[in-house]
Write a protein that holds these residues in place. Structure first.
Motif, PDB file in Angstrom:
ATOM      1  N   CYS A  32      -0.611 -17.715   0.000  1.00  0.00           N
ATOM      2  CA  CYS A  32      -1.428 -17.074  -1.040  1.00  0.00           C
ATOM      3  C   CYS A  32      -2.744 -16.614  -0.417  1.00  0.00           C
ATOM      4  CB  CYS A  32      -1.724 -18.052  -2.171  1.00  0.00           C
ATOM      5  SG  CYS A  32      -0.246 -18.558  -3.051  1.00  0.00           S
ATOM      6  N   LYS A  33      -3.397 -15.674  -1.114  1.00  0.00           N
ATOM      7  CA  LYS A  33      -4.643 -15.109  -0.627  1.00  0.00           C
ATOM      8  C   LYS A  33      -5.637 -15.029  -1.776  1.00  0.00           C
ATOM      9  CE  LYS A  33      -5.259 -11.512   2.789  1.00  0.00           C
ATOM     10  NZ  LYS A  33      -4.817 -10.195   3.229  1.00  0.00           N
ATOM     11  N   LEU A  34      -6.906 -15.283  -1.484  1.00  0.00           N
ATOM     12  CA  LEU A  34      -7.963 -15.095  -2.474  1.00  0.00           C
ATOM     13  C   LEU A  34      -8.448 -13.656  -2.350  1.00  0.00           C
ATOM     14  CD1 LEU A  34     -10.120 -18.328  -2.069  1.00  0.00           C
ATOM     15  CD2 LEU A  34      -8.552 -17.786  -3.904  1.00  0.00           C
ATOM     16  N   MET A  35      -8.326 -12.892  -3.444  1.00  0.00           N
ATOM     17  CA  MET A  35      -8.762 -11.494  -3.390  1.00  0.00           C
ATOM     18  C   MET A  35      -9.037 -10.991  -4.796  1.00  0.00           C
ATOM     19  SD  MET A  35      -5.258  -9.279  -2.920  1.00  0.00           S
ATOM     20  CE  MET A  35      -4.626 -10.019  -1.461  1.00  0.00           C
ATOM     21  N   ASP A  36      -9.702  -9.836  -4.850  1.00  0.00           N
ATOM     22  CA  ASP A  36      -9.901  -9.138  -6.119  1.00  0.00           C
ATOM     23  C   ASP A  36      -8.650  -8.285  -6.314  1.00  0.00           C
ATOM     24  OD1 ASP A  36     -10.618  -7.649  -8.279  1.00  0.00           O
ATOM     25  OD2 ASP A  36     -12.554  -6.999  -7.481  1.00  0.00           O
ATOM     26  N   TYR A  37      -7.745  -8.726  -7.184  1.00  0.00           N
ATOM     27  CA  TYR A  37      -6.443  -8.092  -7.322  1.00  0.00           C
ATOM     28  C   TYR A  37      -6.540  -6.663  -7.871  1.00  0.00           C
ATOM     29  CZ  TYR A  37      -1.471  -7.551  -8.248  1.00  0.00           C
ATOM     30  OH  TYR A  37      -0.185  -7.105  -8.261  1.00  0.00           O
ATOM     31  N   GLY A  38      -7.477  -6.418  -8.773  1.00  0.00           N
ATOM     32  CA  GLY A  38      -7.661  -5.070  -9.316  1.00  0.00           C
ATOM     33  C   GLY A  38      -8.063  -4.094  -8.228  1.00  0.00           C
ATOM     34  N   LYS A  39      -8.991  -4.526  -7.384  1.00  0.00           N
ATOM     35  CA  LYS A  39      -9.432  -3.673  -6.276  1.00  0.00           C
ATOM     36  C   LYS A  39      -8.288  -3.443  -5.304  1.00  0.00           C
ATOM     37  CE  LYS A  39     -12.901  -3.563  -2.609  1.00  0.00           C
ATOM     38  NZ  LYS A  39     -13.950  -4.315  -1.944  1.00  0.00           N
ATOM     39  N   PHE A  40      -7.485  -4.470  -5.036  1.00  0.00           N
ATOM     40  CA  PHE A  40      -6.340  -4.367  -4.134  1.00  0.00           C
ATOM     41  C   PHE A  40      -5.325  -3.349  -4.670  1.00  0.00           C
ATOM     42  CE2 PHE A  40      -1.963  -5.833  -3.299  1.00  0.00           C
ATOM     43  CZ  PHE A  40      -1.917  -5.650  -1.932  1.00  0.00           C
ATOM     44  N   LYS A  41      -5.021  -3.426  -5.978  1.00  0.00           N
ATOM     45  CA  LYS A  41      -4.063  -2.495  -6.581  1.00  0.00           C
ATOM     46  C   LYS A  41      -4.589  -1.063  -6.513  1.00  0.00           C
ATOM     47  CE  LYS A  41      -1.629  -3.135 -10.200  1.00  0.00           C
ATOM     48  NZ  LYS A  41      -1.122  -3.432 -11.544  1.00  0.00           N
ATOM     49  N   TYR A  42      -5.881  -0.887  -6.765  1.00  0.00           N
ATOM     50  CA  TYR A  42      -6.481   0.446  -6.716  1.00  0.00           C
ATOM     51  C   TYR A  42      -6.397   1.026  -5.309  1.00  0.00           C
ATOM     52  CZ  TYR A  42     -10.043   4.072  -6.643  1.00  0.00           C
ATOM     53  OH  TYR A  42     -10.709   5.256  -6.458  1.00  0.00           O
ATOM     54  N   GLU A  43      -6.755   0.222  -4.298  1.00  0.00           N
ATOM     55  CA  GLU A  43      -6.725   0.698  -2.915  1.00  0.00           C
ATOM     56  C   GLU A  43      -5.307   1.036  -2.470  1.00  0.00           C
ATOM     57  OE1 GLU A  43      -8.711  -2.365  -0.733  1.00  0.00           O
ATOM     58  OE2 GLU A  43     -10.701  -1.588  -1.219  1.00  0.00           O
ATOM     59  N   SER A  44      -4.329   0.214  -2.869  1.00  0.00           N
ATOM     60  CA  SER A  44      -2.951   0.500  -2.474  1.00  0.00           C
ATOM     61  C   SER A  44      -2.448   1.761  -3.178  1.00  0.00           C
ATOM     62  CB  SER A  44      -2.028  -0.685  -2.757  1.00  0.00           C
ATOM     63  OG  SER A  44      -2.025  -1.003  -4.119  1.00  0.00           O
ATOM     64  N   ALA A  45      -2.870   1.984  -4.423  1.00  0.00           N
ATOM     65  CA  ALA A  45      -2.490   3.214  -5.135  1.00  0.00           C
ATOM     66  C   ALA A  45      -3.104   4.436  -4.462  1.00  0.00           C
ATOM     67  CB  ALA A  45      -2.925   3.144  -6.594  1.00  0.00           C
ATOM     68  N   MET A  46      -4.348   4.321  -3.999  1.00  0.00           N
ATOM     69  CA  MET A  46      -5.005   5.437  -3.312  1.00  0.00           C
ATOM     70  C   MET A  46      -4.327   5.738  -1.976  1.00  0.00           C
ATOM     71  SD  MET A  46      -7.125   6.540  -5.399  1.00  0.00           S
ATOM     72  CE  MET A  46      -8.002   7.733  -4.459  1.00  0.00           C
ATOM     73  N   LYS A  47      -3.907   4.686  -1.250  1.00  0.00           N
ATOM     74  CA  LYS A  47      -3.188   4.896   0.015  1.00  0.00           C
ATOM     75  C   LYS A  47      -1.865   5.591  -0.242  1.00  0.00           C
ATOM     76  CE  LYS A  47      -5.092   0.984   2.559  1.00  0.00           C
ATOM     77  NZ  LYS A  47      -4.839  -0.369   3.044  1.00  0.00           N
ATOM     78  N   ALA A  48      -1.152   5.178  -1.289  1.00  0.00           N
ATOM     79  CA  ALA A  48       0.130   5.806  -1.625  1.00  0.00           C
ATOM     80  C   ALA A  48      -0.067   7.264  -2.016  1.00  0.00           C
ATOM     81  CB  ALA A  48       0.810   5.049  -2.759  1.00  0.00           C
ATOM     82  N   ARG A  49      -1.144   7.526  -2.755  1.00  0.00           N
ATOM     83  CA  ARG A  49      -1.436   8.904  -3.163  1.00  0.00           C
ATOM     84  C   ARG A  49      -1.747   9.775  -1.951  1.00  0.00           C
ATOM     85  NH1 ARG A  49      -6.557  10.574  -6.877  1.00  0.00           N
ATOM     86  NH2 ARG A  49      -6.197  12.791  -6.854  1.00  0.00           N
ATOM     87  N   GLU A  50      -2.522   9.239  -1.013  1.00  0.00           N
ATOM     88  CA  GLU A  50      -2.861   9.976   0.202  1.00  0.00           C
ATOM     89  C   GLU A  50      -1.612  10.248   1.042  1.00  0.00           C
ATOM     90  OE1 GLU A  50      -5.432  12.086   2.477  1.00  0.00           O
ATOM     91  OE2 GLU A  50      -5.964  11.036   0.631  1.00  0.00           O
ATOM     92  N   ALA A  51      -0.712   9.256   1.097  1.00  0.00           N
ATOM     93  CA  ALA A  51       0.533   9.435   1.846  1.00  0.00           C
ATOM     94  C   ALA A  51       1.386  10.530   1.208  1.00  0.00           C
ATOM     95  CB  ALA A  51       1.311   8.129   1.901  1.00  0.00           C
ATOM     96  N   ARG A  52       1.430  10.560  -0.129  1.00  0.00           N
ATOM     97  CA  ARG A  52       2.193  11.610  -0.814  1.00  0.00           C
ATOM     98  C   ARG A  52       1.570  12.977  -0.580  1.00  0.00           C
ATOM     99  NH1 ARG A  52       2.366   8.002  -5.043  1.00  0.00           N
ATOM    100  NH2 ARG A  52       0.762   9.144  -6.183  1.00  0.00           N
ATOM    101  N   LYS A  53       0.241  13.019  -0.516  1.00  0.00           N
ATOM    102  CA  LYS A  53      -0.472  14.276  -0.314  1.00  0.00           C
ATOM    103  C   LYS A  53      -0.132  14.874   1.050  1.00  0.00           C
ATOM    104  CE  LYS A  53      -5.288  15.571  -0.002  1.00  0.00           C
ATOM    105  NZ  LYS A  53      -6.621  15.083  -0.235  1.00  0.00           N
TER     106      LYS A  53
END
Length: 197
Positions: A32-53
């Motif tokens: 397990c990891k201690l993290m801000d899950y909302g920020k993690f989801k947002y960053e992963s969505a932005m990476k996926a969007r950039e990859a699609r672009k």
């Protein structure tokens, strides 16, 4: 940090106002990891969007010609082929034969070879000319990959935007250069004389 009991991990997460996220469920013990899950989801969505672009879809454009094509029409069609190749797309060239033209396939073959020579700096013959019933088909592939063409187009667009910001009052279209010229508004216009009856 090592192995931490679940209760202690939850306590740490609350203390730092973070989420306890399981990253490897199959591992023993689970990781397990201690993290801000909302920020993690947002960053992963932005990476996926950039990859699609940056993802390129291979598109085959088609250009249809006739064996007895007018020189001006040929230049127009060739211009479209050049544009498609510059964009990184493949181009399928189809020569359509009618009636007696079918007995002269060499006309179509010569036309396809001429077109391939005219655009050889942008593309290459991916599939040699083949007779397919009433049509002769050839496929041209671009030298440049679709992703490279997209990146160049994006850079050119950003350069135009930067230029527009630097010169806000000027038109960026060269065709509009004449309309931006100074005009003398105080010029006298001769009055029209009334027409005699």
């Amino acid at each position: 940090m090592g192995i931490v009991p679940l209760a202690k991990a939850l306590e740490l997460a609350q203390e730092y106002d973070l989420d306890l996220v399981e990253v490897a469920a199959t591992a023993r013990p689970p990781v397990c990891k201690l993290m801000d899950y909302g920020k993690f989801k947002y960053e992963s969505a932005m990476k996926a969007r950039e990859a699609r672009k940056n993802q390129a879809h291979t598109v085959i454009k088609e250009m249809k010609l006739r064996p007895k094509i007018d020189p001006h029409d040929y230049d127009t069609k060739k211009g479209h082929v050049v544009r498609f190749l510059k964009q990184g797309d493949k181009v399928k060239i189809t020569i359509m034969f009618r009636g007696r033209e079918q007995s002269r396939p060499e006309l179509g073959y010569r036309l396809l070879q001429r077109l391939a020579e005219d655009v050889q700096d942008l593309g290459f013959i991916e599939s040699n000319p083949k007779q397919d019933g009433r049509n002769m088909i050839m496929v041209l592939g671009p030298h440049k990959k679709k992703t490279e063409a997209m990146a160049e187009a994006r850079q050119a667009q950003e350069a135009r935007k930067a230029s527009a910001k630097a010169n806000p009052g000027r038109s960026q279209n060269p065709a509009d250069a004449d309309t931006d010229a100074d005009v003398d508004i105080d010029a006298e216009v001769p009055a029209e004389e009334p027409a005699e009856a």
